[in-house]
Design an enzyme around this catalytic site. Sequence first.
Site, short mmCIF file in Angstrom:
data_model
loop_
_atom_site.label_atom_id
_atom_site.label_comp_id
_atom_site.label_asym_id
_atom_site.label_seq_id
_atom_site.Cartn_x
_atom_site.Cartn_y
_atom_site.Cartn_z
N GLN A 12 4.53 -15.44 18.66
CA GLN A 12 3.68 -16.56 18.26
C GLN A 12 4.45 -17.43 17.26
OE1 GLN A 12 0.65 -16.83 19.72
NE2 GLN A 12 0.40 -18.82 18.78
N PHE A 13 5.34 -18.28 17.78
CA PHE A 13 6.16 -19.11 16.91
C PHE A 13 5.35 -20.08 16.07
CE2 PHE A 13 5.84 -21.43 20.86
CZ PHE A 13 5.60 -22.73 20.44
N THR A 14 4.12 -20.38 16.49
CA THR A 14 3.29 -21.32 15.73
C THR A 14 2.87 -20.77 14.37
OG1 THR A 14 1.29 -20.56 16.83
CG2 THR A 14 2.42 -22.46 17.80
#
Length: 117
Positions: A105-107
């Site tokens: 989950q790079f966000t």
Amino acid sequence: AFSLESDCPTQQQPAAPPSLLPSTAPMRLVVQRVSSASVHVEGELVGQIGRGLLVLVGIATADGDAAIEWGVRKVVGLRLWEGSNGKAWAQGLKDARLQLLLVSQFTLHAVLKGNKP
């Protein structure tokens, strides 16, 4: 859900609030106890678990092997379930024979400027 930020001794913790952290901030983990969880990509099931932990993982570019090893030890060592003797917070994933689903989950490293990401 609750959020963990790496306290890996090889990394310095930023003093800024989470919304102001640079994209090089330490790895971030969001941990959720679940009765079941699954991940679908373009309609295809790519991962699923029964009872256990769903962990959203945001690895920063500055995170090295030490930070990743810290994250694994932290998640696996979390005692979030009642033991067989009724004692609260007594068992972890391995003790309770539960499952783990990790989702990239790079966000988690997004920086909000105003009302738009």
